[in-house]
Write a protein that holds these residues in place. Structure first.
Motif, PDB file in Angstrom:
ATOM      1  N   SER A 101      -2.645 -13.508   1.313  1.00  0.00           N
ATOM      2  CA  SER A 101      -3.115 -12.500   2.272  1.00  0.00           C
ATOM      3  C   SER A 101      -3.779 -11.323   1.548  1.00  0.00           C
ATOM      4  N   GLU A 102      -3.267 -10.983   0.375  1.00  0.00           N
ATOM      5  CA  GLU A 102      -3.871  -9.883  -0.392  1.00  0.00           C
ATOM      6  C   GLU A 102      -5.276 -10.258  -0.863  1.00  0.00           C
ATOM      7  N   THR A 154      -6.697   1.368   8.392  1.00  0.00           N
ATOM      8  CA  THR A 154      -5.272   1.676   8.277  1.00  0.00           C
ATOM      9  C   THR A 154      -4.478   0.984   9.382  1.00  0.00           C
ATOM     10  N   TRP A 155      -5.064   0.956  10.583  1.00  0.00           N
ATOM     11  CA  TRP A 155      -4.416   0.287  11.721  1.00  0.00           C
ATOM     12  C   TRP A 155      -4.264  -1.217  11.435  1.00  0.00           C
ATOM     13  N   SER A 160      -0.878  -5.672   9.635  1.00  0.00           N
ATOM     14  CA  SER A 160      -0.651  -6.784   8.708  1.00  0.00           C
ATOM     15  C   SER A 160       0.703  -6.635   8.001  1.00  0.00           C
ATOM     16  N   LEU A 161       1.114  -5.390   7.770  1.00  0.00           N
ATOM     17  CA  LEU A 161       2.426  -5.166   7.145  1.00  0.00           C
ATOM     18  C   LEU A 161       3.545  -5.535   8.114  1.00  0.00           C
ATOM     19  N   GLU A 162       3.321  -5.157   9.396  1.00  0.00           N
ATOM     20  CA  GLU A 162       4.344  -5.444  10.414  1.00  0.00           C
ATOM     21  C   GLU A 162       4.433  -6.942  10.705  1.00  0.00           C
TER      22      GLU A 162
ATOM     23  N   LEU B  92      -8.786  -2.035   3.362  1.00  0.00           N
ATOM     24  CA  LEU B  92      -8.350  -3.426   3.222  1.00  0.00           C
ATOM     25  C   LEU B  92      -8.300  -3.835   1.743  1.00  0.00           C
ATOM     26  N   ALA B  93      -9.322  -3.405   0.992  1.00  0.00           N
ATOM     27  CA  ALA B  93      -9.377  -3.765  -0.428  1.00  0.00           C
ATOM     28  C   ALA B  93      -8.401  -2.916  -1.255  1.00  0.00           C
ATOM     29  N   GLY B  94      -7.968  -1.778  -0.714  1.00  0.00           N
ATOM     30  CA  GLY B  94      -7.067  -0.892  -1.454  1.00  0.00           C
ATOM     31  C   GLY B  94      -7.767  -0.170  -2.584  1.00  0.00           C
ATOM     32  N   ALA B  95      -9.091  -0.103  -2.516  1.00  0.00           N
ATOM     33  CA  ALA B  95      -9.855   0.561  -3.585  1.00  0.00           C
ATOM     34  C   ALA B  95     -11.241   0.917  -3.063  1.00  0.00           C
ATOM     35  N   CYS B  96     -11.801   2.010  -3.606  1.00  0.00           N
ATOM     36  CA  CYS B  96     -13.160   2.396  -3.220  1.00  0.00           C
ATOM     37  C   CYS B  96     -14.088   2.135  -4.400  1.00  0.00           C
TER      38      CYS B  96
END
Lengths: 163, 230
Positions: A101-102, A154-155, A160-162, B92-96
């Protein structure tokens, strides 16, 4: 050296970067990343596709590949500086995401960032550290867009975390 | 040619200092927005605001005297939509754009993957643009309102100064005050929000959103954030 033993205050780090960015603004232009990445994309595509790249109008009209484009070297410099910082502070280590998923989120995120930068002609760096401090109308549009996008992202992330 | 080399060298030196400082401070633009929205923590948001305040005063002061090299292109619907997509993508990527390079420099394969797909996204858009020719290429921009191209034109501190005859730095000072107001509001919220525990969570959430190397162990969602970040 103390710098490589402790975590620096982000406020201090960004204040120093802001002052240097003012000098850069005088010499070549404000800090930006998206333009350099686009040029790198063009140069890589040229290496892979050769002359046939010139049949794609974008790379003829909007962004002809040019290795002398100064913005490329900001990104390469950031990579170099980060390697130096990570090695000297003994924080360099190869690591990768563990879950599928990541990888999916990173892939979609990367694609959206690339498409978004080209659509807008700017990235987040130009938005916060270029356009908006220059009081460019585009800065306010871009900030509105990135805040809305970050909220939606963020939503999705939270869901996805939930899930 | 020498000028080109000097420009590239200047850019490389600047980038190197940025890479080093961002790596050592664990600053992250994504965390500046995401952590404020998701965890109500503001470690990176405060740094973002401070940088913007300094830059606003610096840039507008130089623009007032006709110095500096401001960005010059038309903006419009594409600016908003592009950054909207970018905003979703970076969370989503956790990075810019900055943290992909910096995390790649720390050996983060996820960041290298994000960077690769940013390039692929740019190339895909170049194919699409070659059919639509929208948004207009910089060479065809007019600087004026253009309904057909969904463009608002060009305006910045220099055009404000030109139209109002008020020095650009005055507008810069007003913008800086607004940013300072936001900064103060964050400080008040942090103080009201409870002190030590909140601050500790804030630090750990932000740091762990940055790298898995940190020794601080976050709680709850912050832990998941660390695992999911590139």
């Amino acid at each position: 050296m103390e710098l490589f033993k402790k975590t620096l205050s982000p406020v201090a780090a960004m204040a120093i970067i802001a002052v240097l960015n003012i000098f850069l603004f005088q010499i070549v232009g404000a800090w930006t990343v998206g333009g350099g990445e686009t040029m790198m994309t063009g140069l890589i595509a040229q290496m892979v596709m050769g002359d046939s790249l010139s049949r794609i109008p974008f790379w003829n009209v909007a962004f002809p590949p040019d290795p002398g484009y100064w913005k490329i070297y900001i990104s390469l410099g950031m990579l170099f500086g980060a390697v130096v910082g990570a090695v000297l502070s003994k924080e360099f280590n190869w690591h990768m995401p563990h879950r599928l998923s990541e990888w999916v989120m990173i892939t979609i995120g990367g694609l959206l960032m690339g498409i978004g930068i080209r659509l807008a002609f700017v990235c987040n760096v130009s938005t916060f550290y270029g356009l908006t401090p220059e009081m460019n109308l585009g800065g306010y549009l871009a900030i509105s867009g990135i805040l809305a996008g970050a909220w939606v992202g963020t939503w999705i992330y939270k869901k996805s975390l939930e899930g | 040619m020498n000028n080109v080399i000097a420009q590239c060298l200047t850019a490389f030196v600047f980038g190197s200092v940025v890479g080093l400082l961002v790596q050592r401070s664990r600053y992250c633009n994504v965390a500046a927005l995401r952590d404020a929205m998701l965890f109500k923590t503001y470690r990176n948001t405060k740094a973002l605001l401070v940088a913007m305040m300094i830059l606003t005063m610096g840039f507008t002061a130089f623009i007032t005297v006709g110095a500096g090299k401001p960005l010059h292109f038309d903006v419009g619907l594409n600016t908003f939509v592009g950054l909207f997509l970018f905003g979703i993508g970076m969370v989503l990527a956790g990075a810019c754009t900055v943290s992909t390079w910096v995390k790649a420099g720390e050996g983060n394969v996820g960041a290298i993957w994000a960077l690769l797909f940013t390039f692929i996204g740019m190339f895909l858009f170049s194919l699409l643009w070659s059919f639509t020719y929208w948004p207009p290429a910089p060479s065809t921009m007019t600087g004026n309102f253009n309904l057909a191209g969904l463009q608002l034109g060009f305006a910045n501190a220099a055009t404000l100064q030109e139209k109002t005859k008020i020095p650009a730095v005055v507008f810069g000072a007003i913008q800086t005050l607004v940013l300072y107001g936001l900064y103060r509001a964050i400080l008040r919220r942090e103080r009201a929000g409870a002190g030590a525990d909140t601050q500790a969570d804030s630090e750990s959430a932000a740091c762990n959103a940055w790298t898995d190397n940190d020794k601080v162990v976050p709680q709850g969602a912050a832990r998941v954030t660390a695992e999911q970040s590139t």
